[in-house]
Design an enzyme around this catalytic site. Sequence first.
Site, PDB file in Angstrom:
ATOM      1  N   LYS A   1      39.739  35.507  30.439  1.00  0.00           N
ATOM      2  CA  LYS A   1      39.537  34.753  29.191  1.00  0.00           C
ATOM      3  C   LYS A   1      38.789  35.597  28.151  1.00  0.00           C
ATOM      4  O   LYS A   1      39.039  35.482  26.954  1.00  0.00           O
ATOM      5  CB  LYS A   1      38.801  33.442  29.481  1.00  0.00           C
ATOM      6  CG  LYS A   1      39.607  32.470  30.346  1.00  0.00           C
ATOM      7  CD  LYS A   1      40.938  32.082  29.695  1.00  0.00           C
ATOM      8  CE  LYS A   1      41.636  30.956  30.424  1.00  0.00           C
ATOM      9  NZ  LYS A   1      42.878  30.524  29.781  1.00  0.00           N
TER      10      LYS A   1
ATOM     11  N   TYR B   1      38.679  34.896  36.435  1.00  0.00           N
ATOM     12  CA  TYR B   1      39.011  33.956  35.352  1.00  0.00           C
ATOM     13  C   TYR B   1      38.224  34.286  34.074  1.00  0.00           C
ATOM     14  O   TYR B   1      38.801  34.343  32.985  1.00  0.00           O
ATOM     15  CB  TYR B   1      38.686  32.540  35.832  1.00  0.00           C
ATOM     16  CG  TYR B   1      39.051  31.438  34.864  1.00  0.00           C
ATOM     17  CD1 TYR B   1      40.367  31.042  34.674  1.00  0.00           C
ATOM     18  CD2 TYR B   1      38.063  30.774  34.149  1.00  0.00           C
ATOM     19  CE1 TYR B   1      40.696  30.020  33.802  1.00  0.00           C
ATOM     20  CE2 TYR B   1      38.380  29.746  33.285  1.00  0.00           C
ATOM     21  CZ  TYR B   1      39.696  29.370  33.108  1.00  0.00           C
ATOM     22  OH  TYR B   1      40.011  28.354  32.236  1.00  0.00           O
TER      23      TYR B   1
HETATM   24  N1  LIG Z   1      40.306  22.089  32.111  1.00  0.00           N
HETATM   25  C1  LIG Z   1      39.300  22.788  31.650  1.00  0.00           C
HETATM   26  O1  LIG Z   1      38.154  22.407  31.763  1.00  0.00           O
HETATM   27  C2  LIG Z   1      39.560  24.085  30.912  1.00  0.00           C
HETATM   28  C3  LIG Z   1      38.456  24.719  30.329  1.00  0.00           C
HETATM   29  C4  LIG Z   1      38.652  25.902  29.637  1.00  0.00           C
HETATM   30  C5  LIG Z   1      39.916  26.435  29.513  1.00  0.00           C
HETATM   31  N2  LIG Z   1      40.971  25.805  30.095  1.00  0.00           N
HETATM   32  C6  LIG Z   1      42.283  26.429  29.926  1.00  0.00           C
HETATM   33  O2  LIG Z   1      43.189  25.492  29.380  1.00  0.00           O
HETATM   34  C7  LIG Z   1      44.511  25.800  29.820  1.00  0.00           C
HETATM   35  C8  LIG Z   1      45.148  24.566  30.422  1.00  0.00           C
HETATM   36  O3  LIG Z   1      44.387  24.144  31.516  1.00  0.00           O
HETATM   37  P1  LIG Z   1      44.486  22.709  32.212  1.00  0.00           P
HETATM   38  O4  LIG Z   1      43.107  22.271  32.517  1.00  0.00           O
HETATM   39  O5  LIG Z   1      45.387  21.830  31.433  1.00  0.00           O
HETATM   40  O6  LIG Z   1      45.141  23.161  33.597  1.00  0.00           O
HETATM   41  P2  LIG Z   1      46.341  22.560  34.441  1.00  0.00           P
HETATM   42  O7  LIG Z   1      46.300  23.279  35.733  1.00  0.00           O
HETATM   43  O8  LIG Z   1      46.277  21.065  34.441  1.00  0.00           O
HETATM   44  O9  LIG Z   1      47.638  23.006  33.607  1.00  0.00           O
HETATM   45  C9  LIG Z   1      48.051  24.338  33.503  1.00  0.00           C
HETATM   46  C10 LIG Z   1      49.547  24.387  33.324  1.00  0.00           C
HETATM   47  O10 LIG Z   1      49.935  25.755  33.235  1.00  0.00           O
HETATM   48  C11 LIG Z   1      51.090  25.934  34.027  1.00  0.00           C
HETATM   49  N3  LIG Z   1      51.235  27.317  34.463  1.00  0.00           N
HETATM   50  C12 LIG Z   1      50.577  27.952  35.469  1.00  0.00           C
HETATM   51  N4  LIG Z   1      51.037  29.193  35.620  1.00  0.00           N
HETATM   52  C13 LIG Z   1      52.017  29.366  34.699  1.00  0.00           C
HETATM   53  C14 LIG Z   1      52.891  30.434  34.376  1.00  0.00           C
HETATM   54  N5  LIG Z   1      52.852  31.587  35.056  1.00  0.00           N
HETATM   55  N6  LIG Z   1      53.779  30.261  33.371  1.00  0.00           N
HETATM   56  C15 LIG Z   1      53.850  29.091  32.707  1.00  0.00           C
HETATM   57  N7  LIG Z   1      53.064  28.043  32.974  1.00  0.00           N
HETATM   58  C16 LIG Z   1      52.153  28.172  33.961  1.00  0.00           C
HETATM   59  C17 LIG Z   1      50.899  24.991  35.199  1.00  0.00           C
HETATM   60  O11 LIG Z   1      52.133  24.737  35.871  1.00  0.00           O
HETATM   61  C18 LIG Z   1      50.315  23.773  34.507  1.00  0.00           C
HETATM   62  O12 LIG Z   1      51.325  22.897  34.042  1.00  0.00           O
HETATM   63  C19 LIG Z   1      44.369  26.962  30.809  1.00  0.00           C
HETATM   64  O13 LIG Z   1      44.606  28.186  30.132  1.00  0.00           O
HETATM   65  C20 LIG Z   1      42.919  26.872  31.223  1.00  0.00           C
HETATM   66  O14 LIG Z   1      42.427  28.118  31.655  1.00  0.00           O
HETATM   67  C21 LIG Z   1      40.821  24.635  30.793  1.00  0.00           C
END
Ligand SMILES: NC(=O)c1ccc[n+]([C@@H]2O[C@H](COP(=O)([O-])OP(=O)(O)OC[C@H]3O[C@@H](n4cnc5c(N)ncnc54)[C@H](O)[C@@H]3O)[C@@H](O)[C@H]2O)c1
Length: 248
Positions: A159, A155
């Site tokens: 990123k 991961y």
């Molecule tokens: N939650 C955190 O603390 C956090 C921190 C840093 C970065 N992020 C990043 O933020 C973004 C959103 O994360 P989140 O926490 O909302 O996660 P989440 O798992 O709640 O949502 C992610 C969404 O992406 C969709 N997804 C997965 N694979 C996919 C694909 N191949 N094509 C299209 N859609 C796809 C999933 O179905 C889901 O709806 C991600 O890129 C994650 O890495 C999250």
Amino acid sequence: MNLKDKIALVTGGAQGIGEAIARELARRGADVAVADVVLEKVENTAKLLQQETGRKIYPLKMDVSQSAEVEEGIKKIVDKCGRLDILVNNAGITRDGLLMRLSEQDWDAVLTINLKGTFQCIKAATRPMLKQRYGRIINIASIVGLMGNAGQANYSASKAGVIGLTKTAAKELASRNITVNAIAPGFIKTKMTEVLTEEVKDNLKKLIPLGILGEPEDVARAVAFLASDEAAYITGQVLAVDGGMVMH
Ligand SMILES: NC(=O)c1ccc[n+]([C@@H]2O[C@H](COP(=O)([O-])OP(=O)(O)OC[C@H]3O[C@@H](n4cnc5c(N)ncnc54)[C@H](O)[C@@H]3O)[C@@H](O)[C@H]2O)c1
């Protein structure tokens, strides 16, 4: 931060941070295509957002790891709306494990969705953006791409890759009035972080100067800013939205 009548695409928009971003862009006047892997789920989110914001919200089944689906999805938006102004690469997954035990499948799955998926969406969206000589691309990275995190080799590498991709795309596309920036969220309350135990969350809070986990809306407001005309002179940057965890 007025986005009136802009056309936006948010990947991974069915839930969590992506859903909050789609809502924020629509609240500010954009019509938004919301793309995700399960059509029924993204249709439900789109219906909800349309009711809440009164803007047009288009549900799209688009798996970012599949280049044909990405090409087709973006073509559909451009055919329907005539343009694409804002691309938010938010789709992402985790498959955590310590390096020694991390499987090749888990490495490939995370790199393919988080990094290659972002590349494929940028590549396809750039075509209409180049033609219209306008574009705003915002990639959702993570602070672990800046600082590393035990148990997240795949991961954090994906990123960090997104950050390198952001900077290169910013350099290549700047002359056509397309800006490319990344947001590095810290720990945000979503399904992705729901799995953390209370103990882990309490320990995390000690590392966050502001003392709390973030909300999806905290990320969404930063995206709206980078998508707006007010951010016209900002490109190639990484904005941490993390309560002060990473400072550089
Ligand atoms: N939650 C955190 O603390 C956090 C921190 C840093 C970065 N992020 C990043 O933020 C973004 C959103 O994360 P989140 O926490 O909302 O996660 P989440 O798992 O709640 O949502 C992610 C969404 O992406 C969709 N997804 C997965 N694979 C996919 C694909 N191949 N094509 C299209 N859609 C796809 C999933 O179905 C889901 O709806 C991600 O890129 C994650 O890495 C999250």
